[in-house]
Design an enzyme around this catalytic site. Structure first.
Site, PDB file in Angstrom:
ATOM      1  N   ASN A  39      78.746  95.660 -23.878  1.00 48.94           N
ATOM      2  CA  ASN A  39      79.375  96.500 -24.886  1.00 48.94           C
ATOM      3  C   ASN A  39      79.166  95.834 -26.250  1.00 48.94           C
ATOM      4  O   ASN A  39      79.368  94.634 -26.393  1.00 48.94           O
ATOM      5  CB  ASN A  39      80.869  96.688 -24.595  1.00 48.94           C
ATOM      6  N   ALA A  40      78.789  96.616 -27.239  1.00 47.85           N
ATOM      7  CA  ALA A  40      78.458  96.076 -28.567  1.00 47.85           C
ATOM      8  C   ALA A  40      79.679  95.876 -29.455  1.00 47.85           C
ATOM      9  O   ALA A  40      79.538  95.365 -30.572  1.00 47.85           O
ATOM     10  CB  ALA A  40      77.464  97.007 -29.257  1.00 47.85           C
TER      11      ALA A  40
END
Length: 162
Positions: A39-40
């Site tokens: 997840n960024a």
């Protein structure tokens, strides 16, 4: 399977509330917002804050609070198999209006992805008595395949509220 979300992460005077939909299966297992390693969200936050990335979840949350950011989800609970927002059934919203009343310093809400905004618009917005700014941002989920550089570019707008 019924899933329960997390309590909000908020300091004393947040200026921006970032809303997701519901934590992913990995995040729920870790008991951490945006816990999936691909997840960024956290890499974007560290980049925007211009601080070195850390793995410690408590330190991550402290950095968010110090920047004036609060984290929460649109949903308090739902039924979902897997992690995809499209699989959400029986959604029950969080008390966003109560949160905003408790934290009158919040000037903007940023939606982490279109699903969060759609659920908010359907379940919360019709009765919301709040006049702040709402920001539509691309999902930081690895399932949303926009390149990191483009996600980062579009998430920069949150710095205007901090």
């Amino acid at each position: 399977m019924e899933l329960l979300g997390f309590e909000p992460v908020a300091g004393e005077r947040p200026r921006l509330l970032i809303l997701g939909t519901m934590p992913s299966a990995v995040s729920l297992d870790k008991a951490q917002y945006y816990g999936h390693p691909r997840n960024a969200f956290w890499p974007i936050q560290f980049h925007l804050a211009r601080v070195e990335a850390v793995e410690d979840y408590g330190a991550r949350c402290q950095m968010i609070r110090e920047r004036g950011i609060a984290l929460w989800d649109v949903l308090a609970r739902c039924e979902r198999t897997g992690s995809l927002d499209a699989a959400i059934r029986q959604p029950t919203p969080n008390d966003i209006e109560g949160f905003l009343a408790r934290y009158p310093t919040v000037q903007a809400i940023a939606f982490n992805g279109g699903s969060a905004q759609k659920l908010f618009d359907r379940l919360i917005r019709p009765n919301l008595q709040w006049q702040g700014t709402m920001l539509a941002l691309p999902s930081t989920s690895p399932a949303y395949t926009l390149p990191f550089s483009e996600k980062l570019l579009r998430w920069r707008v949150i710095n205007d509220w901090l």
